[in-house]
Write a protein that holds these residues in place. Structure first.
Motif, PDB file in Angstrom:
ATOM      1  N   ASP A 114     -12.673  -9.260  -5.921  1.00 35.67           N
ATOM      2  CA  ASP A 114     -13.415 -10.138  -5.690  1.00 35.67           C
ATOM      3  C   ASP A 114     -12.620  -9.804  -4.028  1.00 35.67           C
ATOM      4  O   ASP A 114     -12.663  -9.350  -2.641  1.00 35.67           O
ATOM      5  N   PRO A 123     -13.891 -21.727   0.493  1.00 38.39           N
ATOM      6  CA  PRO A 123     -15.207 -21.332  -0.309  1.00 38.39           C
ATOM      7  C   PRO A 123     -15.941 -19.898   0.454  1.00 38.39           C
ATOM      8  O   PRO A 123     -16.307 -21.226   1.669  1.00 38.39           O
ATOM      9  N   GLY A 124     -15.463 -18.701   0.249  1.00 41.68           N
ATOM     10  CA  GLY A 124     -16.796 -18.660   0.503  1.00 41.68           C
ATOM     11  C   GLY A 124     -16.397 -17.081   1.807  1.00 41.68           C
ATOM     12  O   GLY A 124     -17.204 -16.801   2.028  1.00 41.68           O
ATOM     13  N   ASP A 125     -15.375 -17.807   2.441  1.00 41.42           N
ATOM     14  CA  ASP A 125     -15.281 -17.173   3.028  1.00 41.42           C
ATOM     15  C   ASP A 125     -14.050 -15.773   3.443  1.00 41.42           C
ATOM     16  O   ASP A 125     -14.246 -15.527   1.664  1.00 41.42           O
ATOM     17  N   LYS A 126     -14.519 -14.644   4.698  1.00 41.80           N
ATOM     18  CA  LYS A 126     -14.278 -13.406   3.928  1.00 41.80           C
ATOM     19  C   LYS A 126     -12.977 -12.852   5.361  1.00 41.80           C
ATOM     20  O   LYS A 126     -13.810 -13.748   6.059  1.00 41.80           O
ATOM     21  N   THR A 135     -13.040 -11.751  -0.144  1.00 44.61           N
ATOM     22  CA  THR A 135     -14.015 -12.396   0.182  1.00 44.61           C
ATOM     23  C   THR A 135     -13.413 -13.493  -1.976  1.00 44.61           C
ATOM     24  O   THR A 135     -13.105 -13.460  -2.538  1.00 44.61           O
ATOM     25  N   ASN A 136     -13.851 -14.862  -0.969  1.00 47.53           N
ATOM     26  CA  ASN A 136     -12.789 -16.173  -1.687  1.00 47.53           C
ATOM     27  C   ASN A 136     -14.267 -16.289  -2.362  1.00 47.53           C
ATOM     28  O   ASN A 136     -15.102 -17.634  -1.676  1.00 47.53           O
ATOM     29  N   ARG A 137     -14.343 -16.230  -3.586  1.00 48.64           N
ATOM     30  CA  ARG A 137     -15.616 -16.080  -4.676  1.00 48.64           C
ATOM     31  C   ARG A 137     -15.143 -17.747  -5.251  1.00 48.64           C
ATOM     32  O   ARG A 137     -16.103 -18.248  -5.620  1.00 48.64           O
ATOM     33  N   THR A 138     -14.270 -18.808  -4.763  1.00 53.25           N
ATOM     34  CA  THR A 138     -13.877 -19.977  -5.790  1.00 53.25           C
ATOM     35  C   THR A 138     -14.800 -20.648  -4.462  1.00 53.25           C
ATOM     36  O   THR A 138     -14.812 -20.486  -3.931  1.00 53.25           O
ATOM     37  N   ASP A 139     -14.357 -22.072  -5.512  1.00 51.12           N
ATOM     38  CA  ASP A 139     -14.753 -23.013  -5.027  1.00 51.12           C
ATOM     39  C   ASP A 139     -13.697 -23.934  -4.184  1.00 51.12           C
ATOM     40  O   ASP A 139     -13.811 -25.592  -3.224  1.00 51.12           O
TER      41      ASP A 139
END
Length: 207
Positions: A122, A179-182, A144-148
């Motif tokens: 990530d 989730p999805g944030d960078k 990048t937070n690729r989790t939910d």
């Protein structure tokens, strides 16, 4: 001694001339001598009058007032600039404090971690031009937070010299990413400019 008819005629002519001259003088006095500015025949007499400049309809601002207004405007502009500078300084200080706190949290999180961690996939690095960093080596750590779920990240960056030896270690972090944030925290080496260094991520933990 008596007068002749011719002499009497000359006297009458002279008297008539004197009467006409007196009448003309009286007419001149009547036209120009009154204080009310007009004669008996209705014509106005014109007298030049000396006076100062006419200022009743002047709508400008005196020079002293203009200078005062200009000074007031400069004072307001200076106060606004000072206020903006103070707000900028406060913001920079708060950002620096936040970054320092996140980096300290990252260091604590990775202190006893075995292995590379669960978030190596990530994170990545992007180099920053040395011209923008005063010659120091700096890299942006792309997280990048690729989790939910909301998560925090701790990353360790090692700086190596030309022989591959680790000469410095920096820790960066990002907290509470949705989730999805960078996030892109910076890892900056304190090694003096001029040395050849490379940077690499050696640990990355999501928690």
């Amino acid at each position: 001694m008596g007068t002749t008819p011719s002499q009497r005629a000359q006297v009458r002519t002279a008297l008539a001339g004197l009467l006409l001259a007196a009448a003309g003088a009286a007419a001149l006095v009547s036209c120009g001598g009154g204080d009310d500015g007009g004669g008996d025949d209705g014509t106005a007499s014109v007298r030049p009058a000396l006076s100062g400049p006419y200022t009743a309809s002047f709508s400008g601002t005196p020079a002293s007032a203009l200078a005062s207004l200009a000074e007031s405007a400069r004072a307001r502009a200076s106060a606004a600039a000072s206020s903006a500078s103070a707000r900028a300084s406060e913001f920079e200080a708060s950002v620096s404090a936040e970054v320092a706190r996140a980096n300290e949290a990252a260091q604590r999180e990775l202190k006893d971690l075995k292995g590379q961690g669960n978030a190596m996939a990530d994170v990545s690095l992007t180099g920053k031009p040395r011209a923008d960093t005063g010659g120091l080596l700096a890299v942006a750590v792309n997280i990048t937070n690729r989790t939910d779920e909301t998560a925090s990240f701790a990353v360790r960056v090692d700086f190596r010299d030309s022989d591959g030896k680790v000469v410095e270690t920096r820790y960066v972090g990002a907290e509470d990413l949705a989730p999805g944030d960078k996030a892109q925290p910076l890892a900056i080496s304190r090694i003096p400019a001029g040395q050849s260094l490379t940077a690499a991520i050696t640990k990355a933990q999501r928690y």
